[in-house]
Design a protein around this motif. Structure first.
Motif, PDB file in Angstrom:
ATOM      1  N   ALA A  66       5.851  11.953  31.703  1.00 18.83           N
ATOM      2  CA  ALA A  66       5.098  11.026  32.303  1.00 18.83           C
ATOM      3  C   ALA A  66       4.971  10.052  31.501  1.00 18.83           C
ATOM      4  CB  ALA A  66       3.965  11.856  32.981  1.00 18.83           C
ATOM      5  N   LYS A  67       4.312  10.352  30.225  1.00 22.41           N
ATOM      6  CA  LYS A  67       3.836   8.952  29.447  1.00 22.41           C
ATOM      7  C   LYS A  67       5.137   8.383  28.836  1.00 22.41           C
ATOM      8  CE  LYS A  67       2.352  10.511  25.390  1.00 22.41           C
ATOM      9  NZ  LYS A  67       1.472  11.336  24.674  1.00 22.41           N
ATOM     10  N   ASP A  68       6.149   8.925  28.337  1.00 23.44           N
ATOM     11  CA  ASP A  68       7.062   8.244  27.575  1.00 23.44           C
ATOM     12  C   ASP A  68       8.408   8.091  28.323  1.00 23.44           C
ATOM     13  OD1 ASP A  68       5.541   8.678  25.346  1.00 23.44           O
ATOM     14  OD2 ASP A  68       6.393  10.391  24.518  1.00 23.44           O
ATOM     15  N   GLY A  69       8.669   8.887  29.528  1.00 22.32           N
ATOM     16  CA  GLY A  69       9.734   8.889  30.054  1.00 22.32           C
ATOM     17  C   GLY A  69       9.679   7.677  31.393  1.00 22.32           C
ATOM     18  N   LEU A  70       8.510   8.289  32.382  1.00 21.71           N
ATOM     19  CA  LEU A  70       8.597   7.726  33.629  1.00 21.71           C
ATOM     20  C   LEU A  70       7.933   6.292  33.491  1.00 21.71           C
ATOM     21  CD1 LEU A  70       7.414  10.701  35.977  1.00 21.71           C
ATOM     22  CD2 LEU A  70       9.596   9.189  35.873  1.00 21.71           C
ATOM     23  N   LEU A  71       7.082   6.310  32.501  1.00 21.49           N
ATOM     24  CA  LEU A  71       6.097   5.092  32.244  1.00 21.49           C
ATOM     25  C   LEU A  71       7.079   3.902  31.833  1.00 21.49           C
ATOM     26  CD1 LEU A  71       3.200   4.304  32.735  1.00 21.49           C
ATOM     27  CD2 LEU A  71       2.618   4.476  30.334  1.00 21.49           C
ATOM     28  N   ALA A  72       8.114   4.278  31.187  1.00 26.83           N
ATOM     29  CA  ALA A  72       9.014   3.313  30.918  1.00 26.83           C
ATOM     30  C   ALA A  72       9.521   2.345  31.930  1.00 26.83           C
ATOM     31  CB  ALA A  72      10.137   3.840  30.007  1.00 26.83           C
ATOM     32  N   ILE A  73       9.625   2.915  33.064  1.00 23.25           N
ATOM     33  CA  ILE A  73      10.073   2.457  34.204  1.00 23.25           C
ATOM     34  C   ILE A  73       9.068   1.390  34.814  1.00 23.25           C
ATOM     35  CG2 ILE A  73      10.942   2.301  36.769  1.00 23.25           C
ATOM     36  CD1 ILE A  73      11.609   5.374  36.193  1.00 23.25           C
ATOM     37  N   PHE A  74       7.756   1.594  34.740  1.00 18.49           N
ATOM     38  CA  PHE A  74       6.504   0.660  34.881  1.00 18.49           C
ATOM     39  C   PHE A  74       6.702  -0.294  33.859  1.00 18.49           C
ATOM     40  CE2 PHE A  74       2.580  -0.850  33.637  1.00 18.49           C
ATOM     41  CZ  PHE A  74       1.872  -1.372  34.739  1.00 18.49           C
ATOM     42  N   PHE A  75       6.971  -0.126  32.506  1.00 16.70           N
ATOM     43  CA  PHE A  75       7.046  -1.341  31.633  1.00 16.70           C
ATOM     44  C   PHE A  75       8.334  -2.110  31.941  1.00 16.70           C
ATOM     45  CE2 PHE A  75       3.873   1.126  29.335  1.00 16.70           C
ATOM     46  CZ  PHE A  75       3.229   0.127  28.556  1.00 16.70           C
TER      47      PHE A  75
ATOM     48  N   ARG B  25       0.668  20.630  32.285  1.00 18.71           N
ATOM     49  CA  ARG B  25       0.823  19.355  31.773  1.00 18.71           C
ATOM     50  C   ARG B  25       1.513  19.595  30.419  1.00 18.71           C
ATOM     51  NH1 ARG B  25      -4.638  17.245  29.312  1.00 18.71           N
ATOM     52  NH2 ARG B  25      -4.173  19.234  28.028  1.00 18.71           N
ATOM     53  N   ASP B  26       1.255  20.797  29.680  1.00 16.59           N
ATOM     54  CA  ASP B  26       1.826  21.071  28.330  1.00 16.59           C
ATOM     55  C   ASP B  26       3.166  21.768  28.720  1.00 16.59           C
ATOM     56  OD1 ASP B  26      -0.200  19.908  27.215  1.00 16.59           O
ATOM     57  OD2 ASP B  26      -1.385  21.756  27.193  1.00 16.59           O
TER      58      ASP B  26
ATOM     59  N   ASP C  99      12.841  17.879  24.018  1.00 21.28           N
ATOM     60  CA  ASP C  99      12.094  18.957  24.364  1.00 21.28           C
ATOM     61  C   ASP C  99      10.572  18.710  24.560  1.00 21.28           C
ATOM     62  OD1 ASP C  99      12.101  19.074  21.868  1.00 21.28           O
ATOM     63  OD2 ASP C  99      11.796  21.001  21.684  1.00 21.28           O
ATOM     64  N   LEU C 100      10.100  17.648  25.766  1.00 19.28           N
ATOM     65  CA  LEU C 100       8.928  17.285  25.723  1.00 19.28           C
ATOM     66  C   LEU C 100       7.974  17.943  26.701  1.00 19.28           C
ATOM     67  CD1 LEU C 100       9.908  13.455  25.840  1.00 19.28           C
ATOM     68  CD2 LEU C 100       9.237  14.760  23.855  1.00 19.28           C
ATOM     69  N   THR C 101       6.869  18.158  26.646  1.00 23.55           N
ATOM     70  CA  THR C 101       5.949  18.399  27.568  1.00 23.55           C
ATOM     71  C   THR C 101       5.995  17.685  28.857  1.00 23.55           C
ATOM     72  OG1 THR C 101       3.914  17.109  26.968  1.00 23.55           O
ATOM     73  CG2 THR C 101       4.488  19.431  26.097  1.00 23.55           C
ATOM     74  N   ILE C 102       5.578  18.055  29.990  1.00 23.70           N
ATOM     75  CA  ILE C 102       5.789  17.548  31.341  1.00 23.70           C
ATOM     76  C   ILE C 102       4.736  16.206  31.210  1.00 23.70           C
ATOM     77  CG2 ILE C 102       4.905  17.289  33.685  1.00 23.70           C
ATOM     78  CD1 ILE C 102       5.944  20.417  33.681  1.00 23.70           C
ATOM     79  N   GLY C 103       3.664  16.296  30.702  1.00 20.96           N
ATOM     80  CA  GLY C 103       2.825  15.235  30.281  1.00 20.96           C
ATOM     81  C   GLY C 103       3.377  14.027  29.449  1.00 20.96           C
ATOM     82  N   ASN C 104       4.117  14.434  28.463  1.00 15.43           N
ATOM     83  CA  ASN C 104       4.909  13.527  27.608  1.00 15.43           C
ATOM     84  C   ASN C 104       6.074  12.637  28.348  1.00 15.43           C
ATOM     85  OD1 ASN C 104       3.419  13.566  25.362  1.00 15.43           O
ATOM     86  ND2 ASN C 104       4.618  15.367  24.635  1.00 15.43           N
TER      87      ASN C 104
END
Length: 414
Positions: free
Chosen positions: A79-88, A60-61, A72-77
């Motif tokens: 998922a939270k900031d990048g991929l979740l934007a598609i859901f939004f 995750r980190d 230069d984000l963590t994999i968890g970030n």
């Protein structure tokens, strides 16, 4: 298309069957996504509380991405900031369509979830502030219970309230979008160290270009995909939570089809993106966000932590009271209109689902607290979200069982 159809006003609603098909198809698919979402959450909790927790944390980190764009984000970030934007983005498409041609095209219908969202932010914040006042970190932690998690709330509703009318799902979706936008504004005001005005202006310009291309009926993905990525990067660089780019672009997408089009751009995008959103993106986010240590020691420490107690009360009690109470007052004063097919007991269940904080609540916990206090706050968010989910699920399942059995009392507006 007939001449009469072409001459209909732009605000005309589609037929009921069209609305049911459009929104219902999305929600039926989301039932499967809800199961995958819950499975991903369970796996994350098991890993985070097992001997494999260090491996889970390391994955995750793990950081990746270009540094020159602050990516230069963590994999968890990611998922939270990048991929979740598609859901939004998909949620923004749904909300825009309902505002233009659906259940929310009526002003009073549209105002009700906005008022409910505001009440569902103010009451939990006040409760959390009152309970945690004077405790270390309480000056900022009051903001933790203001948010409702769209993905989890809709997932629970799709699994336990499939019998609910479309209007109820539209209400919850709209409320959660407004709620999360409000929470993101809170983050921007209270927890953004340095707001880049230049990057924010760039994001606004890129969104304006997106709208212009939609207005000119340009459909090439070779233009839209780079434009959407650039808008996301600009919002992220500005210091504002990057998922707001997804909502903004979704709301700027055209939802009415032209006579020569088989479907509008919003419908085409929704059809293509929804399976990825519900089946992969949201579960992946849940997998990396739900990995919160919840052991006996952590649970024991929660009882002595007034901030943690404030978060639980704010989400479970504050959300129910704020959403339901503000909705009831708005309807009685004639400011908002409750959908005719939704009973007040159904509204209470939807208000309970507002207590599923998760995504943004965990983010605010990270921003407002540090160390062990942050971990206890995250555990409190997780516990409160579980309580709210279980309470809402129990009410929805009981109500659905009564309706299936033909119990007339279940249909009374009480």
């Amino acid at each position: 298309m007939s001449k009469a159809s072409r001459n209909q006003p732009r605000t005309a609603k589609p037929t009921r069957s069209a609305r049911t098909f459009d929104f219902g198809a999305y929600l039926r698919t989301e039932t499967v996504g809800g199961l995958v979402l819950l499975a991903a959450t369970a796996v994350a909790l098991i890993l985070a509380n097992s001997p494999l927790s260090q491996f889970y944390d390391a994955v995750r980190d793990f950081q990746l991405g270009p540094r020159f764009l602050h990516l230069d984000l963590t994999i968890g970030n990611w998922a939270k900031d990048g991929l979740l934007a598609i859901f939004f983005f998909v949620a923004g498409l749904e909300l825009k369509r309902e505002l233009v041609v659906g259940e929310l095209s009526n002003r009073k219908n549209a105002l009700l979830p906005v008022i409910a969202a505001i009440g569902g932010m103010i009451v939990p914040a006040l409760l959390a502030f009152a309970i945690g006042h004077g405790a270390p970190g309480a000056h900022a932690a009051w903001a933790i219970p203001v948010a409702t998690d769209i993905a989890f709330a809709l997932g629970v509703l799709s699994l336990t309230g499939s019998w609910m009318p479309t209007a109820a799902r539209v209400f919850l979706l709209s409320l959660a979008v407004v709620d999360d936008l409000g929470a993101i504004i809170v983050i921007a005001v209270l927890f953004t160290d340095g707001l880049s005005v230049l990057a924010l202006l760039a994001a606004i310009v890129l969104c304006a270009v997106y709208w212009y291309l939609q207005h000119k009926r340009i459909t090439s993905p070779w233009l839209y995909v780079p434009l959407a990525v650039a808008a996301w990067v600009a919002v992220h660089t500005s210091g504002i939570h990057a998922t707001i780019a997804g909502v903004a672009l979704g709301l700027l997408t055209r939802v009415k089809r032209d006579p020569h089009e088989p479907a509008s751009p919003a419908m085409r995008l929704e059809y293509r993106l929804q399976p990825w959103s519900a089946g992969l993106i949201v579960p992946m986010f849940a997998f990396f966000a739900a990995g919160v240590p919840v052991n006996g020691e952590a649970l024991g420490a929660l009882g002595a932590d007034r901030v943690a107690i404030a978060i639980i009360v704010g989400l479970v009690v504050g959300k129910l009271t704020g959403i339901f109470g503000s909705s009831f007052i708005a309807v009685k004063l004639g400011i908002g209109a409750k959908p005719e097919s939704v009973r007040w007991r159904d509204m209470a269940a939807l208000a309970m689902l507002g207590g599923v904080g998760f995504t943004v609540s965990l983010l605010i916990a990270d921003l407002s607290l540090a160390g062990a206090a942050a971990e206890r706050a995250k555990a409190a968010v997780l516990i409160a979200s579980a309580i709210a989910s279980l309470l809402a699920a129990a009410v929805l399942l009981r109500r659905g069982r009564k309706l299936r059995n033909g119990d007339e009392a279940a249909t009374t507006d009480s």
